[in-house]
Motif scaffolding. Structure first.
Motif, PDB file in Angstrom:
ATOM      1  N   GLU A 221      51.242  28.707  33.747  1.00 41.28           N
ATOM      2  CA  GLU A 221      51.158  28.286  32.354  1.00 41.28           C
ATOM      3  C   GLU A 221      50.688  26.837  32.265  1.00 41.28           C
ATOM      4  OE1 GLU A 221      55.085  30.808  32.333  1.00 41.28           O
ATOM      5  OE2 GLU A 221      54.162  29.309  33.632  1.00 41.28           O
ATOM      6  N   SER A 222      50.050  26.520  31.147  1.00 36.82           N
ATOM      7  CA  SER A 222      49.664  25.146  30.867  1.00 36.82           C
ATOM      8  C   SER A 222      49.609  24.953  29.358  1.00 36.82           C
ATOM      9  CB  SER A 222      48.300  24.817  31.491  1.00 36.82           C
ATOM     10  OG  SER A 222      47.307  25.675  30.990  1.00 36.82           O
ATOM     11  N   GLY A 223      49.610  23.694  28.935  1.00 38.49           N
ATOM     12  CA  GLY A 223      49.449  23.392  27.526  1.00 38.49           C
ATOM     13  C   GLY A 223      50.697  22.938  26.809  1.00 38.49           C
ATOM     14  N   GLY A 224      51.828  22.959  27.474  1.00 39.81           N
ATOM     15  CA  GLY A 224      53.050  22.514  26.825  1.00 39.81           C
ATOM     16  C   GLY A 224      53.078  21.006  26.658  1.00 39.81           C
ATOM     17  N   GLY A 225      54.117  20.530  25.977  1.00 39.21           N
ATOM     18  CA  GLY A 225      54.263  19.089  25.785  1.00 39.21           C
ATOM     19  C   GLY A 225      55.103  18.788  24.570  1.00 39.21           C
ATOM     20  N   LEU A 226      54.979  17.555  24.100  1.00 40.28           N
ATOM     21  CA  LEU A 226      55.728  17.072  22.944  1.00 40.28           C
ATOM     22  C   LEU A 226      54.823  17.091  21.714  1.00 40.28           C
ATOM     23  CD1 LEU A 226      58.254  15.680  21.729  1.00 40.28           C
ATOM     24  CD2 LEU A 226      57.249  13.499  22.451  1.00 40.28           C
ATOM     25  N   VAL A 227      55.320  17.663  20.639  1.00 42.09           N
ATOM     26  CA  VAL A 227      54.552  17.751  19.406  1.00 42.09           C
ATOM     27  C   VAL A 227      55.481  17.529  18.226  1.00 42.09           C
ATOM     28  CG1 VAL A 227      54.816  20.258  19.273  1.00 42.09           C
ATOM     29  CG2 VAL A 227      52.905  19.165  18.116  1.00 42.09           C
ATOM     30  N   GLN A 228      54.943  16.971  17.153  1.00 42.77           N
ATOM     31  CA  GLN A 228      55.751  16.761  15.951  1.00 42.77           C
ATOM     32  C   GLN A 228      55.868  18.050  15.149  1.00 42.77           C
ATOM     33  OE1 GLN A 228      53.907  13.421  13.877  1.00 42.77           O
ATOM     34  NE2 GLN A 228      55.511  12.058  14.681  1.00 42.77           N
ATOM     35  N   ALA A 229      56.936  18.141  14.406  1.00 43.46           N
ATOM     36  CA  ALA A 229      57.116  19.295  13.535  1.00 43.46           C
ATOM     37  C   ALA A 229      55.910  19.434  12.599  1.00 43.46           C
ATOM     38  CB  ALA A 229      58.397  19.144  12.731  1.00 43.46           C
ATOM     39  N   GLY A 230      55.474  20.685  12.444  1.00 43.90           N
ATOM     40  CA  GLY A 230      54.299  20.946  11.633  1.00 43.90           C
ATOM     41  C   GLY A 230      53.012  20.960  12.423  1.00 43.90           C
ATOM     42  N   GLY A 231      53.086  20.517  13.664  1.00 43.20           N
ATOM     43  CA  GLY A 231      51.901  20.447  14.511  1.00 43.20           C
ATOM     44  C   GLY A 231      51.594  21.764  15.196  1.00 43.20           C
ATOM     45  N   SER A 232      50.578  21.704  16.075  1.00 46.31           N
ATOM     46  CA  SER A 232      50.112  22.899  16.769  1.00 46.31           C
ATOM     47  C   SER A 232      49.960  22.632  18.259  1.00 46.31           C
ATOM     48  CB  SER A 232      48.755  23.343  16.206  1.00 46.31           C
ATOM     49  OG  SER A 232      48.841  23.669  14.843  1.00 46.31           O
ATOM     50  N   VAL A 233      50.121  23.684  19.031  1.00 47.17           N
ATOM     51  CA  VAL A 233      49.945  23.622  20.478  1.00 47.17           C
ATOM     52  C   VAL A 233      49.388  24.971  20.917  1.00 47.17           C
ATOM     53  CG1 VAL A 233      51.173  23.614  22.691  1.00 47.17           C
ATOM     54  CG2 VAL A 233      51.748  21.930  20.967  1.00 47.17           C
ATOM     55  N   ARG A 234      48.527  24.961  21.928  1.00 45.08           N
ATOM     56  CA  ARG A 234      48.055  26.211  22.507  1.00 45.08           C
ATOM     57  C   ARG A 234      48.464  26.275  23.970  1.00 45.08           C
ATOM     58  NH1 ARG A 234      42.193  29.147  23.423  1.00 45.08           N
ATOM     59  NH2 ARG A 234      41.979  27.648  25.126  1.00 45.08           N
ATOM     60  N   LEU A 235      49.182  27.327  24.301  1.00 42.07           N
ATOM     61  CA  LEU A 235      49.566  27.579  25.683  1.00 42.07           C
ATOM     62  C   LEU A 235      48.583  28.548  26.325  1.00 42.07           C
ATOM     63  CD1 LEU A 235      53.424  28.098  25.288  1.00 42.07           C
ATOM     64  CD2 LEU A 235      52.149  25.953  25.568  1.00 42.07           C
ATOM     65  N   SER A 236      48.366  28.344  27.615  1.00 43.15           N
ATOM     66  CA  SER A 236      47.528  29.251  28.391  1.00 43.15           C
ATOM     67  C   SER A 236      48.312  29.752  29.590  1.00 43.15           C
ATOM     68  CB  SER A 236      46.263  28.541  28.885  1.00 43.15           C
ATOM     69  OG  SER A 236      45.496  28.041  27.814  1.00 43.15           O
ATOM     70  N   CYS A 237      47.982  30.941  30.023  1.00 42.01           N
ATOM     71  CA  CYS A 237      48.619  31.508  31.220  1.00 42.01           C
ATOM     72  C   CYS A 237      47.538  32.218  32.014  1.00 42.01           C
ATOM     73  CB  CYS A 237      49.733  32.455  30.842  1.00 42.01           C
ATOM     74  SG  CYS A 237      50.421  33.346  32.262  1.00 42.01           S
ATOM     75  N   ALA A 238      47.182  31.624  33.132  1.00 43.59           N
ATOM     76  CA  ALA A 238      46.146  32.184  33.996  1.00 43.59           C
ATOM     77  C   ALA A 238      46.792  32.959  35.133  1.00 43.59           C
ATOM     78  CB  ALA A 238      45.265  31.078  34.546  1.00 43.59           C
ATOM     79  N   ALA A 239      46.320  34.171  35.332  1.00 44.67           N
ATOM     80  CA  ALA A 239      46.853  35.017  36.399  1.00 44.67           C
ATOM     81  C   ALA A 239      45.892  35.040  37.576  1.00 44.67           C
ATOM     82  CB  ALA A 239      47.078  36.432  35.888  1.00 44.67           C
ATOM     83  N   SER A 240      46.452  35.133  38.739  1.00 48.73           N
ATOM     84  CA  SER A 240      45.645  35.266  39.956  1.00 48.73           C
ATOM     85  C   SER A 240      46.322  36.232  40.907  1.00 48.73           C
ATOM     86  CB  SER A 240      45.452  33.910  40.637  1.00 48.73           C
ATOM     87  OG  SER A 240      46.686  33.366  41.023  1.00 48.73           O
ATOM     88  N   GLY A 241      45.545  36.753  41.844  1.00 54.56           N
ATOM     89  CA  GLY A 241      46.096  37.669  42.821  1.00 54.56           C
ATOM     90  C   GLY A 241      45.985  39.132  42.434  1.00 54.56           C
ATOM     91  N   ARG A 242      45.714  39.374  41.166  1.00 58.95           N
ATOM     92  CA  ARG A 242      45.612  40.745  40.685  1.00 58.95           C
ATOM     93  C   ARG A 242      44.998  40.708  39.289  1.00 58.95           C
ATOM     94  NH1 ARG A 242      50.497  45.171  41.119  1.00 58.95           N
ATOM     95  NH2 ARG A 242      49.318  46.971  40.412  1.00 58.95           N
ATOM     96  N   THR A 243      44.282  41.760  38.923  1.00 54.97           N
ATOM     97  CA  THR A 243      43.716  41.860  37.580  1.00 54.97           C
ATOM     98  C   THR A 243      44.689  42.604  36.678  1.00 54.97           C
ATOM     99  OG1 THR A 243      41.462  41.868  38.451  1.00 54.97           O
ATOM    100  CG2 THR A 243      41.786  42.706  36.222  1.00 54.97           C
ATOM    101  N   PHE A 244      44.948  42.039  35.492  1.00 56.50           N
ATOM    102  CA  PHE A 244      45.946  42.609  34.593  1.00 56.50           C
ATOM    103  C   PHE A 244      45.362  43.123  33.290  1.00 56.50           C
ATOM    104  CE2 PHE A 244      49.494  41.898  37.141  1.00 56.50           C
ATOM    105  CZ  PHE A 244      49.472  40.628  37.693  1.00 56.50           C
TER     106      PHE A 244
END
Length: 121
Positions: free
Chosen positions: A6-29
Motif C-alpha cells: 500500500e501507499s498514499g497514506g498520511g496526514l490530512v485535514q478534515a474535509g480533504g482527500s487522499v488516494r491510496l494505492s495497493c500494488a500486487a506482485s507475485g501473482r495476477t489477481f
C-alpha cells in the motif's frame, strides 16, 4: 511470493482527500476480489470497500458517497479515493485480496502491511 504494497497514506485535514494505492506482485489477481479494510486503535478491523472481478463495487455505509474503489488489472493495482474525510476515518488501511467479494476479514486470502491515514479536525 505474493506481496501487496500500500501507499498514499498520511496526514490530512478534515474535509480533504487522499488516494491510496495497493500494488500486487507475485501473482495476477484480475479474477479476484480486491478490497480495503481499516483498523482504528482499540477497534477491530472493519470492511471499507470491495470491487469484484467484474468491476462491481460495494461500500460500508460509513463511507458510501465519500470513498471510491477502483482497480487497474493491467497494473495489478487497486485504489481507494477518499474524499470529505472525517476524523473518524483515522485508521490503518489495509488492502486485501480474496477469492470472493467479502466483507469478512477471516475470508481474506492475502493482506497488505497497512498504511496509516490520519485525519485532523
Amino acid at each position: 511470493q505474493v506481496q501487496l504494497v500500500e501507499s498514499g497514506g498520511g496526514l490530512v485535514q478534515a474535509g480533504g482527500s487522499v488516494r491510496l494505492s495497493c500494488a500486487a506482485s507475485g501473482r495476477t489477481f484480475s479474477l479476484y476480489a480486491r478490497s480495503w479494510f481499516r483498523q482504528a486503535p482499540g477497534k477491530e478491523r472493519e470492511f471499507v470497500a470491495v470491487i469484484n472481478w467484474s468491476g462491481r463495487s460495494y461500500y460500508a455505509d460509513s463511507v458510501k458517497g465519500r470513498f471510491t474503489i477502483s482497480r487497474d488489472n493491467a497494473k495489478n493495482t487497486v485504489y481507494l479515493q477518499m474524499s470529505s474525510l472525517k476524523p473518524e476515518d483515522t485508521a490503518v488501511y489495509y488492502c486485501a485480496v480474496s477469492h470472493v467479494d467479502t466483507r469478512t476479514p477471516s475470508d481474506v486470502n492475502y493482506w497488505g502491511q497497512g498504511t496509516q491515514v490520519t485525519v485532523s479536525p
